[in-house]
Scaffold this active site. Structure first.
Site, PDB file in Angstrom:
ATOM      1  N   HIS A 100      -3.260  -5.494  -9.560  1.00 19.70           N
ATOM      2  CA  HIS A 100      -3.514  -5.641 -11.285  1.00 19.70           C
ATOM      3  C   HIS A 100      -3.624  -6.988 -11.594  1.00 19.70           C
ATOM      4  CE1 HIS A 100      -1.836  -3.344 -15.171  1.00 19.70           C
ATOM      5  NE2 HIS A 100      -3.049  -3.953 -15.257  1.00 19.70           N
ATOM      6  N   ASP A 127       2.633   0.413 -17.530  1.00 21.06           N
ATOM      7  CA  ASP A 127       2.868  -0.380 -16.292  1.00 21.06           C
ATOM      8  C   ASP A 127       4.440  -0.213 -16.016  1.00 21.06           C
ATOM      9  OD1 ASP A 127       3.069  -2.213 -13.981  1.00 21.06           O
ATOM     10  OD2 ASP A 127       1.712  -3.483 -14.673  1.00 21.06           O
ATOM     11  N   HIS A 129       5.759  -2.682 -14.765  1.00 24.32           N
ATOM     12  CA  HIS A 129       6.251  -3.926 -14.799  1.00 24.32           C
ATOM     13  C   HIS A 129       5.703  -4.628 -16.016  1.00 24.32           C
ATOM     14  CE1 HIS A 129       5.993  -2.565 -10.731  1.00 24.32           C
ATOM     15  NE2 HIS A 129       7.157  -2.990 -10.495  1.00 24.32           N
ATOM     16  N   ASP A 131       4.583  -7.821 -15.679  1.00 29.44           N
ATOM     17  CA  ASP A 131       3.603  -8.665 -15.261  1.00 29.44           C
ATOM     18  C   ASP A 131       3.193 -10.004 -16.089  1.00 29.44           C
ATOM     19  OD1 ASP A 131       3.144  -6.966 -13.402  1.00 29.44           O
ATOM     20  OD2 ASP A 131       1.323  -6.208 -14.097  1.00 29.44           O
ATOM     21  N   HIS A 144      -0.434 -10.453  -8.785  1.00 25.02           N
ATOM     22  CA  HIS A 144      -0.398  -9.365  -9.524  1.00 25.02           C
ATOM     23  C   HIS A 144       0.776  -9.073 -10.455  1.00 25.02           C
ATOM     24  CE1 HIS A 144       2.004  -6.246  -6.749  1.00 25.02           C
ATOM     25  NE2 HIS A 144       2.615  -7.464  -6.790  1.00 25.02           N
ATOM     26  N   ASP A 230      -1.653   0.948 -14.727  1.00 23.50           N
ATOM     27  CA  ASP A 230      -1.202   0.625 -13.560  1.00 23.50           C
ATOM     28  C   ASP A 230      -0.741   1.826 -13.032  1.00 23.50           C
ATOM     29  OD1 ASP A 230       0.315  -0.117 -11.214  1.00 23.50           O
ATOM     30  OD2 ASP A 230       0.631  -2.159 -11.915  1.00 23.50           O
ATOM     31  N   ASP A 232       1.716   2.533 -10.997  1.00 22.90           N
ATOM     32  CA  ASP A 232       2.867   2.637 -10.790  1.00 22.90           C
ATOM     33  C   ASP A 232       3.569   2.933 -12.207  1.00 22.90           C
ATOM     34  OD1 ASP A 232       3.288   0.116 -12.012  1.00 22.90           O
ATOM     35  OD2 ASP A 232       3.601  -0.717 -10.270  1.00 22.90           O
ATOM     36  N   GLU A 275      -4.010  -0.377  -8.812  1.00 23.74           N
ATOM     37  CA  GLU A 275      -2.513  -0.522  -7.796  1.00 23.74           C
ATOM     38  C   GLU A 275      -2.585   0.812  -7.239  1.00 23.74           C
ATOM     39  OE1 GLU A 275      -0.586  -2.993  -6.940  1.00 23.74           O
ATOM     40  OE2 GLU A 275      -0.928  -4.497  -8.247  1.00 23.74           O
TER      41      GLU A 275
END
Length: 306
Positions: A100, A127, A129, A131, A144, A230, A232, A275
């Site tokens: 990412h 996502d 996260h 980030d 990332h 992403d 995830d 990702e």
């Protein structure tokens, strides 16, 4: 008749910003899952531009809070140039990562394009996260975990000034959805920056429908919508093929609703899919789910809707 411009697939095969090896295989895993054929079957024009070529991942420890900074900058420069070239030709780029960190390059390109066209920009960051780490806050040094911060001007000059001397975006342009893992120091920084975050607590309490309605509020005909997906973002029960799984993410139907509501706006003009890590996957199952969701971003639905 579809309402999308011609699509360009851009493979960016690197895991240079990640903490696990394997995301460099993501673009080809999406191809194995027939991303091009699936989109063509929807009547879309699709050109696969192949994979960009950049520095290898040296797999070294962080220096001054950043791991592989020079390589990350180079991969993002290549990504920025490739994405901007497709936008300039009136095409819709799908950046297939890779990790990412590459969104720094893709979104810098989109932001430049929007400024030149006099268009507003809205970014949906799907996502687990936020980030929004920096070299001072990061526990790992993996870049990332930093792209949103870099895009907003917090980070090394090579990334914050990738597209010029000013930050590529303002935090007000970003809506983050599905968040459920934020580092301790990062939490305060996210709050101070005023990022609009629809975390899993919010989605649990109010539902994906309300989260998406709020995240999409204010879009108009002059808004370019960029989706940074992403993998995830998804619950690992349906998407195990990522290096940074976090339990408790959106299930299949919640993810489909998210994508369908984005498609309903008719405003998506660029997309990241990042990702995806086949080294952690089960018979390419995660890639197939990702492609299925991408198809929904381009209008797949159970029934024709007005």
């Amino acid at each position: 008749m579809n309402r999308f411009p011609p699509i360009s697939l851009i493979g960016v095969p690197t895991d240079i910003g990640a903490g696990h090896r394997g995301a460099l295989m993501g673009p080809d895993a999406l191809r194995v899952a027939d991303i091009d054929k699936v989109l063509r079957a929807r009547g879309l024009e699709v050109a696969d531009r192949g994979n960009l070529s950049g520095p290898v991942n040296p797999w070294l420890p962080p220096e001054d809070g950043y791991r592989h900074l020079d390589g990350v900058i180079e991969w993002n420069r290549l990504t920025m140039e490739a994405v901007y070239a497709e936008l300039s030709e009136g095409r819709l780029p799908i950046m297939m990562g890779g990790d990412h960190c590459l969104a720094t390059g893709s979104i810098t390109a989109v932001a430049r394009y929007c400024r030149e066209q006099g268009r507003k920009l809205r970014i949906l960051w799907l996502d687990a996260h936020t980030d929004f780490n920096t070299s001072e806050l990061t526990p790992s040094g993996n870049i990332h975990g930093m792209p949103v911060a870099c895009l907003c001007g917090h980070g090394p000059k090579g990334l914050t000034e990738l597209g010029g001397s000013k930050p590529a975006i303002d935090p007000s342009m970003v809506r983050q959805i599905g968040i459920r893992s934020v580092d301790e120091g990062e939490k305060k920084f996210v709050h101070e920056a005023g990022l609009e975050v629809y975390d899993m607590r919010y989605i649990d309490e109010f539902g994906m429908k309300r989260a998406m309605e709020e995240a999409l509020t204010g879009l108009d005909k002059n808004t370019h919508l960029h989706v940074s997906f992403d993998v995830d973002f998804l619950d690992p029960s349906i998407a195990p093929g990522v290096g940074t799984t976090v339990q408790g993410g959106p299930n299949y139907r919640e993810a489909q609703l998210c994508m369908e509501m984005i498609a309903d706006t008719g405003r998506m003009g660029s997309l990241d899919v990042v990702e995806l890590n086949p080294a952690y996957d089960d018979h390419n199952r995660t890639a197939e789910v990702a492609v299925d969701l991408v198809e929904s971003l381009f209008g797949k639905s159970t029934l024709i809707r007005g």
